[in-house]
Scaffold this motif. Structure first.
Motif, mmCIF file in Angstrom:
data_model
loop_
_atom_site.group_PDB
_atom_site.id
_atom_site.type_symbol
_atom_site.label_atom_id
_atom_site.label_comp_id
_atom_site.label_asym_id
_atom_site.label_seq_id
_atom_site.Cartn_x
_atom_site.Cartn_y
_atom_site.Cartn_z
ATOM 1 N N THR A 81 -9.842 3.240 -38.521
ATOM 2 C CA THR A 81 -8.584 3.221 -37.780
ATOM 3 C C THR A 81 -7.780 4.489 -38.022
ATOM 4 N N PHE A 82 -7.903 5.054 -39.215
ATOM 5 C CA PHE A 82 -7.113 6.222 -39.599
ATOM 6 C C PHE A 82 -7.956 7.501 -39.669
ATOM 7 N N ALA A 83 -9.081 7.511 -38.955
ATOM 8 C CA ALA A 83 -9.960 8.688 -38.989
ATOM 9 C C ALA A 83 -9.247 9.936 -38.483
ATOM 10 N N ASN A 84 -8.484 9.817 -37.407
ATOM 11 C CA ASN A 84 -7.759 10.981 -36.894
ATOM 12 C C ASN A 84 -6.600 11.358 -37.804
ATOM 13 N N ALA A 85 -5.898 10.354 -38.315
ATOM 14 C CA ALA A 85 -4.790 10.631 -39.238
ATOM 15 C C ALA A 85 -5.290 11.366 -40.472
ATOM 16 N N ALA A 86 -6.507 11.058 -40.910
ATOM 17 C CA ALA A 86 -7.083 11.732 -42.069
ATOM 18 C C ALA A 86 -7.286 13.218 -41.813
ATOM 19 N N LYS A 87 -7.355 13.586 -40.542
ATOM 20 C CA LYS A 87 -7.481 15.000 -40.154
ATOM 21 C C LYS A 87 -6.130 15.607 -39.816
ATOM 22 N N GLY A 88 -5.063 14.820 -39.987
ATOM 23 C CA GLY A 88 -3.721 15.313 -39.669
ATOM 24 C C GLY A 88 -3.374 15.199 -38.210
ATOM 25 N N VAL A 89 -4.096 14.336 -37.485
ATOM 26 C CA VAL A 89 -3.896 14.184 -36.042
ATOM 27 C C VAL A 89 -3.361 12.784 -35.739
ATOM 28 N N VAL A 90 -2.325 12.690 -34.922
ATOM 29 C CA VAL A 90 -1.752 11.403 -34.540
ATOM 30 C C VAL A 90 -2.474 10.871 -33.298
ATOM 31 N N ASP A 91 -2.817 9.593 -33.293
ATOM 32 C CA ASP A 91 -3.396 8.985 -32.089
ATOM 33 C C ASP A 91 -2.614 7.717 -31.736
ATOM 34 N N ASP A 92 -2.922 7.155 -30.568
ATOM 35 C CA ASP A 92 -2.164 6.004 -30.066
ATOM 36 C C ASP A 92 -2.322 4.769 -30.953
ATOM 37 N N GLN A 93 -3.483 4.626 -31.588
ATOM 38 C CA GLN A 93 -3.723 3.451 -32.425
ATOM 39 C C GLN A 93 -2.773 3.433 -33.621
ATOM 40 N N VAL A 94 -2.618 4.582 -34.270
ATOM 41 C CA VAL A 94 -1.728 4.665 -35.428
ATOM 42 C C VAL A 94 -0.274 4.587 -34.984
ATOM 43 N N ARG A 95 0.031 5.208 -33.841
ATOM 44 C CA ARG A 95 1.401 5.099 -33.299
ATOM 45 C C ARG A 95 1.793 3.629 -33.127
ATOM 46 N N ALA A 96 0.887 2.848 -32.548
ATOM 47 C CA ALA A 96 1.189 1.447 -32.267
ATOM 48 C C ALA A 96 1.389 0.652 -33.556
ATOM 49 N N LEU A 97 0.567 0.900 -34.569
ATOM 50 C CA LEU A 97 0.709 0.200 -35.835
ATOM 51 C C LEU A 97 2.056 0.496 -36.479
ATOM 52 N N VAL A 98 2.466 1.763 -36.437
ATOM 53 C CA VAL A 98 3.758 2.145 -37.023
ATOM 54 C C VAL A 98 4.902 1.597 -36.181
ATOM 55 N N ARG A 99 4.812 1.759 -34.871
ATOM 56 C CA ARG A 99 5.870 1.285 -33.969
ATOM 57 C C ARG A 99 6.142 -0.197 -34.155
ATOM 58 N N ASP A 100 5.081 -0.984 -34.342
ATOM 59 C CA ASP A 100 5.215 -2.437 -34.428
ATOM 60 C C ASP A 100 5.403 -2.938 -35.857
ATOM 61 N N GLY A 101 5.584 -2.027 -36.817
ATOM 62 C CA GLY A 101 5.838 -2.433 -38.196
ATOM 63 C C GLY A 101 4.648 -3.058 -38.889
ATOM 64 N N LYS A 102 3.431 -2.611 -38.567
ATOM 65 C CA LYS A 102 2.225 -3.212 -39.127
ATOM 66 C C LYS A 102 1.778 -2.548 -40.425
ATOM 67 N N ILE A 103 2.470 -1.494 -40.845
ATOM 68 C CA ILE A 103 2.116 -0.808 -42.085
ATOM 69 C C ILE A 103 3.343 -0.779 -42.985
ATOM 70 N N ALA A 104 3.164 -1.145 -44.238
ATOM 71 C CA ALA A 104 4.286 -1.121 -45.170
ATOM 72 C C ALA A 104 4.937 0.257 -45.169
ATOM 73 N N THR A 105 6.259 0.285 -45.274
ATOM 74 C CA THR A 105 6.991 1.544 -45.226
ATOM 75 C C THR A 105 6.673 2.386 -46.453
ATOM 76 N N LEU A 106 6.087 3.559 -46.242
ATOM 77 C CA LEU A 106 5.739 4.449 -47.337
ATOM 78 C C LEU A 106 6.998 5.146 -47.864
ATOM 79 N N PRO A 107 7.056 5.437 -49.155
ATOM 80 C CA PRO A 107 8.229 6.122 -49.701
ATOM 81 C C PRO A 107 8.324 7.544 -49.163
ATOM 82 N N PRO A 108 9.536 8.082 -49.043
ATOM 83 C CA PRO A 108 9.706 9.445 -48.534
ATOM 84 C C PRO A 108 9.208 10.470 -49.555
#
Length: 262
Positions: A81-108
């Motif tokens: 699911t995070f293969a593109n994010a691992a390369k530093g690239v944003v895709d729609d799948q990760v956008r949707a997970l973040v938008r919908d609150g599906k991933i715990a909020t990471l510390p700044p």
């Protein structure tokens, strides 16, 4: 964007410097949650491989513990699911997970140092945390959009007006450049905000207001930055619609397009 030409451009987070962001809210994740997370760890809904666990994961708060953050990042790095994010690239799948609150909020970044992680894990951290920062500042309702705008004016305009007046008095801001008019308009905006005379109206016509939800994060060789929404608007038409020259158009992933007028 109070007074403008037929087509105006507004970007609410044109270049958000994510590495310098010092705050992170857990409210969005908590509201969307059905799972649980402790201060130092996380829970997934169900068991199985990393990908299926993450896809069913819902967060109940902010990950404040380093061990829990590292554990979650390593699990994400093992997921396709995070293969593109691992390369530093944003895709729609990760956008949707973040938008919908599906991933715990990471510390700044001020509260977490990812330098000991692998490159892929570091990239996932910056992509996900950056997107969370961008989505977190988006209003969830039109009332919230108006309240945020009013608060920004009430909180920042007095100091800004005082600085402009000092500059005008000292000559660093030449009167010939129209600074008196700028100050007068700013004071009028502040008064409208303080007196509750600003209102917000939903706009469904894309010929009047159109918002593009970009929500992307990138590394430019120096640091990480990102952009959220970009809004184009027909200002004269909005002025005619609202009956005032004072208009500000906007929109976002959680609201319709809108115009604030006063």
């Amino acid at each position: 964007m109070r007074i403008g030409s037929a087509a105006s451009y507004h970007n609410d987070v044109a270049v958000l410097q994510l590495l310098s962001r010092s705050t992170s809210s857990s409210g969005k994740a908590a509201a969307a949650s059905s799972g649980g997370v402790s201060s130092g760890g996380w829970n997934a809904a169900g068991s199985g491989n990393a990908a299926s666990s993450l896809l069913t994961y819902t967060a109940a708060g902010t990950l404040s513990g380093s061990a829990g953050t590292v554990s979650l990042l390593k699990t994400m790095a093992a997921s396709s699911t995070f293969a593109n994010a691992a390369k530093g690239v944003v895709d729609d799948q990760v956008r949707a997970l973040v938008r919908d609150g599906k991933i715990a909020t990471l510390p700044p970044p001020k509260d977490f140092d990812p330098s000991n992680l692998s490159t892929a894990e570091q990239n996932i951290y910056h992509v996900v945390q950056g997107l969370q920062s961008l989505y977190d500042i988006q209003p969830k309702t039109l009332d919230e959009a108006l309240a945020n705008h009013v608060k920004t004016i009430v909180d920042t305009y007095p100091e800004m007006i005082a600085r402009m007046k000092d500059g005008l008095a000292s000559g660093t801001l030449p009167e010939s450049d129209g600074w008196k008019d700028v100050i007068a308009r700013s004071e009028a905006d502040l008064e409208a905000a303080q007196q509750g005379r600003m209102k917000i109206t939903a706009v469904d016509d894309p010929k009047l207001v159109q918002t593009t939800n970009e929500f992307t994060v990138r590394f430019d060789g120096i640091g990480w930055s990102g952009s959220g929404t970009k809004t184009t608007a027909n200002i004269p038409a909005l002025q005619e619609l609202t009956g005032t020259k004072n208009v500000l158009a906007g929109g976002g992933p959680y609201t319709s397009n809108y115009v604030i007028s006063w």
